[in-house]
Design an enzyme around this catalytic site. Structure first.
Site, PDB file in Angstrom:
ATOM      1  N   ALA A  10      23.506 -36.808  77.970  1.00  8.64           N
ATOM      2  CA  ALA A  10      22.509 -37.521  79.088  1.00  8.64           C
ATOM      3  C   ALA A  10      22.782 -37.168  80.365  1.00  8.64           C
ATOM      4  O   ALA A  10      21.435 -36.954  80.859  1.00  8.64           O
ATOM      5  CB  ALA A  10      21.983 -38.190  78.397  1.00  8.64           C
ATOM      6  N   THR A  76      25.567 -27.277  73.989  1.00 13.38           N
ATOM      7  CA  THR A  76      26.796 -26.810  74.700  1.00 13.38           C
ATOM      8  C   THR A  76      27.278 -25.103  74.885  1.00 13.38           C
ATOM      9  O   THR A  76      26.895 -24.951  73.527  1.00 13.38           O
ATOM     10  CB  THR A  76      27.375 -27.975  73.947  1.00 13.38           C
ATOM     11  OG1 THR A  76      26.703 -29.009  73.958  1.00 13.38           O
ATOM     12  CG2 THR A  76      28.779 -27.407  75.208  1.00 13.38           C
ATOM     13  N   HIS A 132      25.987 -17.672  86.213  1.00 15.21           N
ATOM     14  CA  HIS A 132      24.983 -18.928  86.489  1.00 15.21           C
ATOM     15  C   HIS A 132      25.123 -19.415  87.772  1.00 15.21           C
ATOM     16  O   HIS A 132      26.318 -19.236  88.265  1.00 15.21           O
ATOM     17  CB  HIS A 132      25.864 -19.785  85.448  1.00 15.21           C
ATOM     18  CG  HIS A 132      25.100 -18.763  84.314  1.00 15.21           C
ATOM     19  ND1 HIS A 132      25.517 -17.967  83.005  1.00 15.21           N
ATOM     20  CD2 HIS A 132      23.888 -19.711  83.174  1.00 15.21           C
ATOM     21  CE1 HIS A 132      24.867 -17.802  82.321  1.00 15.21           C
ATOM     22  NE2 HIS A 132      23.497 -18.371  81.952  1.00 15.21           N
ATOM     23  N   LYS A 136      29.070 -23.739  86.699  1.00  9.42           N
ATOM     24  CA  LYS A 136      29.073 -23.994  84.842  1.00  9.42           C
ATOM     25  C   LYS A 136      30.762 -24.212  84.784  1.00  9.42           C
ATOM     26  O   LYS A 136      31.274 -22.623  85.558  1.00  9.42           O
ATOM     27  CB  LYS A 136      28.348 -22.560  84.824  1.00  9.42           C
ATOM     28  CG  LYS A 136      28.534 -22.159  83.661  1.00  9.42           C
ATOM     29  CD  LYS A 136      27.612 -21.424  82.645  1.00  9.42           C
ATOM     30  CE  LYS A 136      27.360 -21.260  81.145  1.00  9.42           C
ATOM     31  NZ  LYS A 136      27.259 -21.842  80.149  1.00  9.42           N
TER      32      LYS A 136
END
Length: 259
Positions: A10, A76, A132, A136
């Site tokens: 979260a 994910t 990205h 990442k």
């Protein structure tokens, strides 16, 4: 009916977007936020687990949820075909359970992958360049892996793409015979280019994500679908109508923007 949601990851970039959307929606209730120090049993009592964690911990979290009666939405990265096959086997052991795996929640990304899959039969040279942000942790991206796997499936009858010099590391990592080149750098949100080459021409299909806002409609659509799914669904394209006729005569699905 209110869908009770547990959210793993979260506090992450995508997880924080999901948390805000869940809290704002009238038909969703965020009953648990799981972080790296949380016990997995904190998700119990939810209807759906949303997994937006890290590739190395995601399979354990998802397996626990399925084994304990929750449906799952996986956002994910790192869920390759082999990992999805393991998930299908686990879900099949629990009647009524389901999982939705979304490599990318952007409608534009789903369209870009669909367009590349259609074009793949007409070009023998195909490579993917994906970029990205520097933070990442995995490469290639789940979106690029999914795109390459779909390209490989589309070419099943005609054979793999031309990818010479596979002994050279700079030629990219091959997935389903398609070389993938990954960039991780500051200033980038997400981009994918599928470059297809033929006699005297190239075709480049590019998708750019410029803001996390691109993921919002897809997250909500996939989460609501995950609550009632049985079996395993992979890809946002399975939840929207991309204008492809359904062989079983079912009516067209609505687009993600209409949800």
């Amino acid at each position: 009916m209110t869908i009770r949601v547990a959210l793993a990851g979260a506090s992450g970039r995508l997880g924080s977007v999901a948390a805000r959307l869940i809290e704002q929606a009238d038909d969703l209730e965020l009953v648990a936020r799981l972080g790296s120090r949380s016990s997995l049993d904190e998700m119990l009592g939810a209807d759906v687990l949303v997994d937006m964690t890290l590739p190395q911990v995601s399979p354990e979290i998802v397996a626990y949820a399925i084994d304990n009666g929750l449906n799952v939405l996986v956002g994910t990265s790192g869920w390759s075909a082999d990992r999805i096959l393991d998930l299908e086997r686990r879900v099949a052991q629990h009647e009524g359970r389901g999982a939705v795996v979304i490599p990318n929640f952007s409608l534009g990304s789903a369209l870009g992958t669909a367009f590349a899959t259609v074009a793949a039969r007409f070009f023998d040279s195909i490579e993917i360049v994906e970029a990205h942000g520097a933070g990442k942790v995995d490469s290639p991206s789940g979106t690029a892996v999914r795109t390459a796997e779909l390209i490989g499936a589309a070419r099943a009858a005609i054979g793999p793409v031309e990818a010479p010099h596979t002994d050279q590391r700079a030629r990219g990592q091959q997935v389903a015979s398609v070389p993938i080149h990954s960039l991780r750098m500051r200033g980038v949100v997400a981009q994918q280019q599928v470059i297809l080459g033929g006699a005297g021409e190239t075709l480049t299909i590019t998708h750019d994500t410029v803001s996390p806002e691109a993921y919002e409609a897809g997250i909500l659509l996939a989460l609501r679908a995950a609550a009632t799914t049985t079996g395993v669904i992979v890809g946002l394209d399975k939840l929207v109508d991309l204008g492809i006729a359904e062989p079983n005569g079912e009516p067209p699905r609505r687009t993600v923007r209409e949800q």
